[in-house]
Design an enzyme around this catalytic site. Structure first.
Site, mmCIF file in Angstrom:
data_model
loop_
_atom_site.group_PDB
_atom_site.id
_atom_site.type_symbol
_atom_site.label_atom_id
_atom_site.label_comp_id
_atom_site.label_asym_id
_atom_site.label_seq_id
_atom_site.Cartn_x
_atom_site.Cartn_y
_atom_site.Cartn_z
ATOM 1 N N CYS A 1 1.526 -2.048 -19.116
ATOM 2 C CA CYS A 1 0.718 -1.365 -18.105
ATOM 3 C C CYS A 1 1.270 -1.560 -16.700
ATOM 4 C CB CYS A 1 -0.742 -1.809 -18.167
ATOM 5 S SG CYS A 1 -1.018 -3.539 -17.772
ATOM 6 N N HIS B 1 0.822 -1.210 0.000
ATOM 7 C CA HIS B 1 0.000 0.000 0.000
ATOM 8 C C HIS B 1 0.857 1.262 0.000
ATOM 9 C CE1 HIS B 1 -3.536 -2.478 1.760
ATOM 10 N NE2 HIS B 1 -3.533 -2.475 0.454
ATOM 11 N N GLU C 1 1.408 -11.932 -18.214
ATOM 12 C CA GLU C 1 1.964 -11.891 -16.854
ATOM 13 C C GLU C 1 2.795 -13.117 -16.523
ATOM 14 O OE1 GLU C 1 -1.286 -9.874 -14.128
ATOM 15 O OE2 GLU C 1 -2.221 -11.201 -15.615
#
Length: 556
Positions: free
Chosen positions: A489, A185, A418
């Site tokens: 991205c 975070h 990915e």
């Protein structure tokens, strides 16, 4: 003499200033006999309820959608019945309220760390809940971000969402933490606020209060003991760079006019509205949305968001997106990012289990509802969204997803790359799909068998690693052969110099957090396509990231 500490750069940019340290967690008093277990239990439950309320209140005041979702999720963790049951059990065994909360949180924290991956990253949330609830039980103030009255570099063991969410970029110059990873975070919120940040920085705990330091959030370096004059000069140059890059406008392109779309990574329509504490999406002149992370709508929900709610959320993004261009990623969750309503079984290694598109193997109706809602939102707004699935691994998965999306009238269908398997078969995937988007964070993790949360392995996750760049080059070559776009991205796209390498490899678009776009736009404008291709060749030939960076020649 100055000393350079290495960590993981998670939010690009440079800054310099004096260090201010976060206060440590509240200390527990020595254990004492409990004479009234009922009173202690009431005190513990009241402390937890106060923590839940405080986190929920902070979520309501959050300046952006990412911060709001994170704090709401943290509030849900504090309100989790299993945590409350653990606290009650501890009180019944003779512990005081504060000690019971500490013991219960420690138990749940160990379980998260043992699970690894995404679960381990959530241990910091539990640490923050522990500190807040223990402080409430003891009647102590909760440690928070210091306010020394001058701009400063914030250094901490780790930062909770509640600490990070309201950081003022006018006062906090940069963030340095001993713990954390690229998807923590701290990293997410630092990027959203445009603050340079280095996490997993060994030795950060030894930096003294008031020490002059410089922080390079691109290279993951913290130079300690540089002196006031040097710090002032570094900060002056950083401020000049930010002012200059904000004046560069228009579509992304190289100095000789080769177009490269510069797009935004967002979590909801709120990320496309002006914000008080960070550069707004409107202000950075983006060309659309390259990654709409729909999982923020689902995050930690006990019930799946309904069809109508999803339609409204997607339509809001389609209406607000710059240029009307939106690439929607379907739900990226699973056993590594657990959502209660999915009811998925626990796995020994969640990062290698049921996640992303694989969730549709066991809960196909979740993807079907989401595709229905995206299609309806597109019809209602007149938008033509591009839709991609996460964790596509095989040609069969790509074909199945494309068929399901096109059956609903979605015309442009793609996949996230990915895992190496997808990169190695990019050409075949593009026979079924219209575009590819490379998620460099996960592709690095799977290519190098390196957990993204593991600070000791941060060098393996460096996006300048040649093996990762080779997989990106292979995907771009497949896209060129098929005449179809291939974008990046992952947050590697926000590295201004690496952006020239990615364009040289053949990438057609770069998508990132809003604060990264101006510097990337300026960097591309200073390089011709041929220079970008030269940079790509140099980076691929290097044996390690440091050599690759040194080999690149900035400019025309």
């Amino acid at each position: 003499m100055a000393e350079t500490l290495k960590g993981l750069g998670v939010s690009s940019g440079r800054a310099a200033g004096r260090v201010c340290r976060m206060a440590g967690p509240p200390e527990l008093p020595a254990p004492s006999p409990v004479t009234d277990a009922g009173a202690e239990l009431n005190r513990a439950m009241e402390a937890l309820r106060a923590t839940v309320s405080e986190l929920a209140a902070r979520a309501e005041k959050a300046p952006d959608a990412d911060a709001k979702a994170i704090l709401e999720a943290q509030s849900l963790i504090a309100d989790d019945p299993s945590l409350h049951e653990s606290v009650e059990t501890s009180v019944r065994s003779g512990k005081s309220a504060a000690h019971a909360i500490d013991e219960a949180c420690a138990h749940h924290r160990r379980a998260l760390l043992a699970a690894g991956g995404y679960f381990a990253e959530r241990a910091a949330d539990l640490d923050d809940i522990r500190n807040r609830a223990v402080a409430a039980a003891l009647g102590l103030p909760v440690p928070g971000v210091p306010d020394p009255g001058h701009p400063f570099v914030l250094v901490a063991g780790d930062l909770s969402p509640a600490d990070t969410v309201n950081l003022d970029p006018g006062s906090v110059l940069a963030l340095v933490t001993e713990k954390g990873g690229p998807t923590s975070h701290t990293a997410i919120l630092a990027r959203a606020r445009g603050l340079p940040a280095v996490v997993a920085c060994r030795g950060a705990g030894d930096i003294g209060e008031g020490t002059w330091v410089s922080v390079d959030g691109l290279r993951g370096e913290v130079e300690v003991g540089i002196g006031e004059e040097a710090a002032a000069e570094i900060q002056r140059r950083a401020d000049d760079d930010r002012r200059r890059t904000r004046t560069v406008r228009g579509p992304g392109r190289t100095s000789d006019g080769h177009p490269v779309k510069l797009l935004l990574n967002i979590g909801s329509a709120a990320d496309l509205a002006p914000r008080d504490r960070a550069p707004s999406a409107e202000g950075v002149d983006a060309e659309g949305v390259g990654l709409f992370r729909t999982e923020f709508l689902f995050l930690d929900r006990r019930e799946e968001p309904g069809y109508e709610e999803q339609v409204a959320a997607y339509a809001a993004v389609f209406r607000a997106a710059p240029g009307g261009h939106v690439v929607v990623r379907t739900l990226d969750a699973g056993t590594d990012k657990p959502l209660p309503f999915l009811g998925l079984a626990e796995e020994t290694n969640p990062a290698l289990g049921v996640r992303g598109l694989r969730v549709s193997r066991v809960r196909s109706e979740v993807l079907d509802t989401q595709l229905d809602a995206i299609a309806e939102a597109a019809r209602a707004t007149g938008a033509e969204p591009w839709v991609m699935a996460p964790m596509v691994t095989t040609v069969g998965e790509a074909a199945d997803f494309a068929g399901r999306a096109r059956a609903r009238g979605i015309a442009r269908v793609g996949a996230m790359v990915e895992v190496p398997a997808a990169a190695l078969r990019a050409g075949r995937l593009l026979k079924e799909l219209d575009f590819l988007s490379i998620g460099t964070n996960d592709l690095s993790q799977y290519t190098f068998a390196s957990d993204r949360q593991h600070g000791e392995l941060a060098d393996l996750l460096d996006p300048w690693q040649a093996a990762l760049l080779q997989l990106i080059a292979d995907c771009a070559a497949a896209g060129k052969a098929a005449g179809k776009p291939v974008g990046v991205c992952g947050e590697a796209a926000a590295d201004p110099l690496l952006a020239t390498v990615l364009v040289g490899l053949g990438v057609t678009s770069l998508s990132m957090s809003a604060p990264g776009i101006p510097a990337v736009r300026e960097s591309l404008a200073a390089h011709s396509l041929e220079r970008c291709r030269d940079n790509a060749r140099l980076a691929l030939a290097a044996d390690d990231p440091a050599e690759a960076r040194k080999a690149i020649v900035p400019g025309r």
